[in-house]
Design a protein around this motif. Structure first.
Motif, PDB file in Angstrom:
ATOM      1  N   MET A   1       0.978  -1.266  -0.075  1.00 13.72           N
ATOM      2  CA  MET A   1      -0.107  -0.234  -0.062  1.00 13.72           C
ATOM      3  C   MET A   1       1.137   1.212   0.053  1.00 13.72           C
ATOM      4  O   MET A   1       1.798   1.451   0.777  1.00 13.72           O
ATOM      5  N   ASP A   2       0.438   2.100  -0.970  1.00 18.48           N
ATOM      6  CA  ASP A   2       1.460   3.326  -1.284  1.00 18.48           C
ATOM      7  C   ASP A   2       1.074   4.263   0.061  1.00 18.48           C
ATOM      8  O   ASP A   2       0.033   4.292   0.802  1.00 18.48           O
ATOM      9  N   LYS A   3       1.966   5.259   0.365  1.00 19.01           N
ATOM     10  CA  LYS A   3       1.728   6.200   1.150  1.00 19.01           C
ATOM     11  C   LYS A   3       0.218   7.000   1.246  1.00 19.01           C
ATOM     12  O   LYS A   3      -0.221   7.261   2.185  1.00 19.01           O
ATOM     13  N   LYS A   4       0.158   7.422  -0.092  1.00 20.04           N
ATOM     14  CA  LYS A   4      -1.172   8.141  -0.312  1.00 20.04           C
ATOM     15  C   LYS A   4      -2.253   7.390   0.071  1.00 20.04           C
ATOM     16  O   LYS A   4      -3.482   7.887   0.866  1.00 20.04           O
ATOM     17  N   ARG A   5      -2.424   6.021  -0.349  1.00 23.18           N
ATOM     18  CA  ARG A   5      -3.532   5.124   0.100  1.00 23.18           C
ATOM     19  C   ARG A   5      -3.674   4.798   1.638  1.00 23.18           C
ATOM     20  O   ARG A   5      -4.648   4.757   2.168  1.00 23.18           O
ATOM     21  N   LEU A   6      -2.268   4.893   2.072  1.00 20.69           N
ATOM     22  CA  LEU A   6      -2.418   4.744   3.424  1.00 20.69           C
ATOM     23  C   LEU A   6      -3.097   5.627   4.323  1.00 20.69           C
ATOM     24  O   LEU A   6      -4.031   5.577   5.330  1.00 20.69           O
ATOM     25  N   PHE A   7      -2.654   6.882   4.150  1.00 17.53           N
ATOM     26  CA  PHE A   7      -3.310   8.096   4.658  1.00 17.53           C
ATOM     27  C   PHE A   7      -4.696   8.284   4.357  1.00 17.53           C
ATOM     28  O   PHE A   7      -5.423   8.662   5.160  1.00 17.53           O
ATOM     29  N   SER A   8      -5.234   7.964   3.142  1.00 13.49           N
ATOM     30  CA  SER A   8      -6.704   8.026   2.732  1.00 13.49           C
ATOM     31  C   SER A   8      -7.379   7.029   3.789  1.00 13.49           C
ATOM     32  O   SER A   8      -8.393   7.413   4.325  1.00 13.49           O
ATOM     33  N   VAL A   9      -6.940   5.851   3.893  1.00 10.34           N
ATOM     34  CA  VAL A   9      -7.639   4.901   4.926  1.00 10.34           C
ATOM     35  C   VAL A   9      -7.630   5.291   6.281  1.00 10.34           C
ATOM     36  O   VAL A   9      -8.743   5.448   7.050  1.00 10.34           O
ATOM     37  N   LEU A  10      -6.620   5.944   6.784  1.00  9.50           N
ATOM     38  CA  LEU A  10      -6.228   6.393   8.171  1.00  9.50           C
ATOM     39  C   LEU A  10      -7.279   7.631   8.529  1.00  9.50           C
ATOM     40  O   LEU A  10      -8.010   7.808   9.433  1.00  9.50           O
ATOM     41  N   PHE A  11      -7.315   8.576   7.262  1.00 12.51           N
ATOM     42  CA  PHE A  11      -8.234   9.620   7.424  1.00 12.51           C
ATOM     43  C   PHE A  11      -9.702   9.380   7.453  1.00 12.51           C
ATOM     44  O   PHE A  11     -10.603   9.919   8.138  1.00 12.51           O
ATOM     45  N   THR A  12     -10.164   8.292   6.755  1.00 15.69           N
ATOM     46  CA  THR A  12     -11.410   7.859   6.693  1.00 15.69           C
ATOM     47  C   THR A  12     -11.785   7.362   8.012  1.00 15.69           C
ATOM     48  O   THR A  12     -12.796   7.564   8.336  1.00 15.69           O
ATOM     49  N   VAL A  13     -10.729   6.216   8.403  1.00 11.41           N
ATOM     50  CA  VAL A  13     -11.246   5.568   9.743  1.00 11.41           C
ATOM     51  C   VAL A  13     -11.185   6.784  10.898  1.00 11.41           C
ATOM     52  O   VAL A  13     -12.266   6.972  11.822  1.00 11.41           O
ATOM     53  N   LEU A  14     -10.500   7.758  11.196  1.00 12.96           N
ATOM     54  CA  LEU A  14     -10.269   8.573  12.040  1.00 12.96           C
ATOM     55  C   LEU A  14     -11.511   9.783  11.947  1.00 12.96           C
ATOM     56  O   LEU A  14     -12.126   9.849  12.865  1.00 12.96           O
ATOM     57  N   GLY A  15     -11.907   9.889  10.681  1.00  9.78           N
ATOM     58  CA  GLY A  15     -12.923  10.746  10.267  1.00  9.78           C
ATOM     59  C   GLY A  15     -14.225  10.247  10.695  1.00  9.78           C
ATOM     60  O   GLY A  15     -15.107  10.901  11.395  1.00  9.78           O
TER      61      GLY A  15
END
Length: 258
Positions: A1-15
């Motif tokens: 998983m690239d960095k952009k996709r990882l941050f996308s998942v983390l932001f979605t969960v945290l949001g």
């Protein structure tokens, strides 16, 4: 998983978690204020950012200078937020009641009662701290400070006094300040109640929720008090909301409450 996709998942969960926090907190307090709404708004922003990272390649803002300016503004705002929140967390330790020595007054700040007149859990925590302090210092006069909100059946001070009397505090040891509708007024009207002379510095101990100590202490000083705090614990269900809301309340008070 690239960095952009990882941050996308983390932001979605945290949001999603922040949105759920707003929902559960509203269900608990049955009220709407900035502290309740703010986590949900931040959650929506995070989910929007996650969507952008996952599905939109081009920048939302075409101007590189504008993007740089926005980043600088966000970094400065974040730095101010971290600094203020650090002070909010540290102040109860730096100005705790043990440093006050002997005082004549213990001021309990109100924070809401239920429509049937019962204190909220936050207020109960403050009152229980007041009871414990009085039992160790029975010479003090307790000032209960709080007016009547639009959805409250009586002044908060009256409900607070009843709770203290039921807990065994003598009624003649309690003064009621029933007019205040803000922290600034808590101290202003309490000073008038005790009859302090103009220019006289009055040393006292006050009880409020842990997140509220810094702002309350500064406003106490603006009203001629040398104030030391007993921080009451904030109910866990509203901790995040309370500390987020307090940041904005602190900025407002520092600018407007004089």
């Amino acid at each position: 998983m690239d960095k952009k996709r990882l941050f996308s998942v983390l932001f979605t969960v945290l949001g999603a978690l922040l949105i759920l926090d707003s929902v559960f907190t509203w269900y608990y307090v049955r009220n709407v204020n900035l502290g309740i709404v703010l986590p949900g708004l931040i959650g929506l922003v995070l989910i929007a950012a996650a969507f952008k990272m996952a599905f939109v390649e081009r920048p939302v803002l075409k101007s590189k200078r504008l993007r740089t300016l926005l980043r600088v503004i966000l970094i400065v705002c974040l730095a101010i937020f971290v600094l203020v929140e650090g002070l909010i967390i540290a102040d109860p330790l730096l100005h705790r009641a043990e440093l006050a020595g002997k005082v004549d007054y213990l001021l309990v700040l109100g924070c809401g009662i239920w429509p049937d007149g019962r204190p909220t859990l936050s207020l109960i925590n403050r009152l229980d701290e007041a009871v414990a302090y009085y039992r160790a210092n029975p010479h003090v006069t307790i000032i209960v400070s709080g007016g009547q909100g639009a959805d409250e059946p009586m002044p908060e001070a009256d409900a607070m006094a009843k709770y203290l009397i039921d807990a065994g505090i003598p009624e003649d040891a309690i003064l009621r300040e029933t007019r205040s509708t803000s922290t600034m007024e808590n101290f202003r009207y309490s000073r008038a109640l005790i009859g302090a002379e103009p220019g006289e510095t009055v040393r006292l101990v006050f009880v409020t929720s842990d997140f509220h100590v810094l702002r309350a202490r500064i406003l106490a000083k603006r009203n001629g008090f040398e104030a030391y705090a007993i921080p009451a614990p904030t109910p866990s269900v509203i901790v995040l909301n309370s500390y987020l809301r307090e940041f904005f309340a602190f900025i407002k008070s520092m600018l407007l409450d004089h």
